[in-house]
Design a protein around this motif. Structure first.
Motif, PDB file in Angstrom:
ATOM      1  N   TYR A  15       1.030  -1.596  -0.304  1.00 39.37           N
ATOM      2  CA  TYR A  15       0.137   0.227   0.090  1.00 39.37           C
ATOM      3  C   TYR A  15       0.888   1.544   0.059  1.00 39.37           C
ATOM      4  CZ  TYR A  15      -3.713   3.100   0.193  1.00 39.37           C
ATOM      5  OH  TYR A  15      -4.719   4.393   0.993  1.00 39.37           O
ATOM      6  N   ASN A  16       0.545   2.043  -1.081  1.00 46.17           N
ATOM      7  CA  ASN A  16       1.537   3.198  -1.841  1.00 46.17           C
ATOM      8  C   ASN A  16       2.987   3.078  -0.650  1.00 46.17           C
ATOM      9  OD1 ASN A  16      -0.306   4.224  -2.275  1.00 46.17           O
ATOM     10  ND2 ASN A  16      -1.011   5.395  -0.524  1.00 46.17           N
ATOM     11  N   GLN A  17       3.349   2.037  -1.659  1.00 48.60           N
ATOM     12  CA  GLN A  17       5.159   2.106  -1.793  1.00 48.60           C
ATOM     13  C   GLN A  17       5.951   2.204  -2.231  1.00 48.60           C
ATOM     14  OE1 GLN A  17       6.451   1.790   1.440  1.00 48.60           O
ATOM     15  NE2 GLN A  17       5.583   0.728   2.513  1.00 48.60           N
ATOM     16  N   SER A  18       5.818   2.865  -2.981  1.00 49.14           N
ATOM     17  CA  SER A  18       5.885   3.124  -4.812  1.00 49.14           C
ATOM     18  C   SER A  18       7.410   3.518  -4.573  1.00 49.14           C
ATOM     19  CB  SER A  18       5.494   4.622  -5.333  1.00 49.14           C
ATOM     20  OG  SER A  18       5.748   5.200  -4.765  1.00 49.14           O
ATOM     21  N   GLU A  19       8.023   3.472  -3.396  1.00 46.90           N
ATOM     22  CA  GLU A  19       9.188   4.308  -3.641  1.00 46.90           C
ATOM     23  C   GLU A  19      10.464   2.947  -3.766  1.00 46.90           C
ATOM     24  OE1 GLU A  19      10.717   8.389  -1.224  1.00 46.90           O
ATOM     25  OE2 GLU A  19       9.150   6.460  -0.163  1.00 46.90           O
ATOM     26  N   PHE A  20       9.812   1.554  -2.874  1.00 42.54           N
ATOM     27  CA  PHE A  20      10.652   0.524  -2.839  1.00 42.54           C
ATOM     28  C   PHE A  20      10.212  -0.299  -3.370  1.00 42.54           C
ATOM     29  CE2 PHE A  20      10.111   3.184   1.519  1.00 42.54           C
ATOM     30  CZ  PHE A  20      11.660   3.617   1.043  1.00 42.54           C
ATOM     31  N   ILE A  21       8.964  -1.038  -3.970  1.00 48.33           N
ATOM     32  CA  ILE A  21       7.926  -2.046  -4.539  1.00 48.33           C
ATOM     33  C   ILE A  21       8.167  -2.490  -5.327  1.00 48.33           C
ATOM     34  CG2 ILE A  21       6.145  -0.626  -5.664  1.00 48.33           C
ATOM     35  CD1 ILE A  21       4.424  -3.822  -4.892  1.00 48.33           C
ATOM     36  N   GLY A  44      -4.904  -0.594  -2.779  1.00 47.20           N
ATOM     37  CA  GLY A  44      -5.423   0.388  -3.604  1.00 47.20           C
ATOM     38  C   GLY A  44      -4.889   1.560  -3.640  1.00 47.20           C
ATOM     39  N   SER A  45      -3.849   1.375  -4.133  1.00 48.97           N
ATOM     40  CA  SER A  45      -2.395   2.242  -3.814  1.00 48.97           C
ATOM     41  C   SER A  45      -2.636   3.398  -4.786  1.00 48.97           C
ATOM     42  CB  SER A  45      -1.327   1.771  -4.086  1.00 48.97           C
ATOM     43  OG  SER A  45      -0.515   1.437  -3.432  1.00 48.97           O
ATOM     44  N   THR A  46      -2.319   5.321  -4.346  1.00 52.92           N
ATOM     45  CA  THR A  46      -2.929   5.702  -5.565  1.00 52.92           C
ATOM     46  C   THR A  46      -1.478   6.873  -5.625  1.00 52.92           C
ATOM     47  OG1 THR A  46      -3.010   7.652  -3.428  1.00 52.92           O
ATOM     48  CG2 THR A  46      -4.674   6.422  -4.334  1.00 52.92           C
TER      49      THR A  46
END
Length: 299
Positions: A15-21, A44-46
């Protein structure tokens, strides 16, 4: 002898971990394991996480992005779609070491009695993904768990069971009603280990398998709540198994006798916990093999 590759199911809740995923996904897919079942459950990440996941969807067994009831609900949802003999989850900011799946599958293929495996040398990553530490745990055992020695940062801590480095068989998952409890907001992993302890021993291995990433927004920084949850879970388990503390084991620690080398050796020999680990024999030869060893350890 032909190598066996049992199916490994890995679930990543996100969930909302775009920096690491992307680093998490990369640490799984670059294992190049030939029988991998990888599942990502996004809440449901944004923040762009979904676009990153879509880049890898052809390598995924299943993925979705939809609201859920939290991390452990997402993990349960993922495992419900899995079928692998070996199971684990990796959060969307953590990573595996490159040899993790090869090592785990080799050991579990050789020893059907091993249902639960973790590392004695848990790793740690920094925000940028640099490995900044590999700790050393003296040992794991059911008795040590019941004594509270595997509660993270407790007064009597021997060492925690690192979730990022822990794998188990589906047969064990079925024995604990194939779910992680959602009653614990923070310590669902510790509660799962607590329930595993009622059914099997935990085996250690000296090779690092995975690592926990230090980053400012992680849930695990809510440490006080984690410890409350973990202590409640441990209390429940102690009641189930009618646990009683070993006074002869605890007195030397309270009297600080372990600082005296000869006394320490005597205490470890007579009152130490008994653990099981898997070691590599003849490592310098093609005929190298795994072997289970029992050992004694203490604080």
């Amino acid at each position: 002898m032909q190598q066996v590759f049992p199916k490994i199911s890995i679930v990543t809740p996100s969930y909302n971990q775009s920096e690491f995923i992307e680093s998490t996904i990369d640490s799984i897919l670059t294992q190049n394991y030939p029988n991998l079942e990888y599942i990502i459950i996004d809440g449901g990440s944004t923040d762009g996480s979904v676009e990153i996941i879509k880049k890898y969807e052809k390598y995924l067994h299943f993925w979705c992005t939809e609201p859920d009831a939290g991390q452990y609900d997402a993990i349960n949802k993922g495992f419900a779609r899995s079928s692998g003999e070996i199971m684990a989850w990796l959060n969307s900011d953590d990573m595996y070491f490159p040899w993790a799946f090869k090592t785990v599958s080799s050991i579990m293929s050789k020893f059907p009695e091993i249902e639960w495996l973790t590392t004695l040398n848990p790793g740690c990553w920094d925000w940028h993904g640099f490995c900044i530490a590999v700790d050393s745990i003296p040992g794991y055992s059911r008795e040590a768990f019941l004594d509270g020695c595997h509660l993270p940062k407790s007064r009597d801590e021997i060492g925690w069971i690192q979730q990022e480095s822990t794998f188990w068989r589906r047969s064990l998952w079925q024995k604990v009603n194939h779910n992680i409890s959602t009653d614990f907001k923070m310590a669902g992993d510790f509660d799962l280990w607590s329930r595993f302890c009622q059914h099997t021993d935990i085996y250690g291995i000296q090779a690092p398998l995975g690592g926990f990433r230090l980053q400012a927004n992680q849930k695990s920084r809510q440490f006080e709540q984690y410890l409350i949850d973990a202590e409640k879970s441990l209390s429940n388990m102690r009641n189930v198994v009618n646990w009683r503390s070993n006074l002869l084991r605890n007195i030397p620690r309270k009297l600080k006798l372990m600082k005296i080398p000869k006394i320490k050796d005597l205490i470890v020999s007579n009152q130490g916990y008994c653990g099981k680990k898997v070691v590599r024999k003849n490592p310098e030869f093609k005929e190298g093999f795994w072997e289970i060893e029992e050992y004694k350890f203490y604080f």
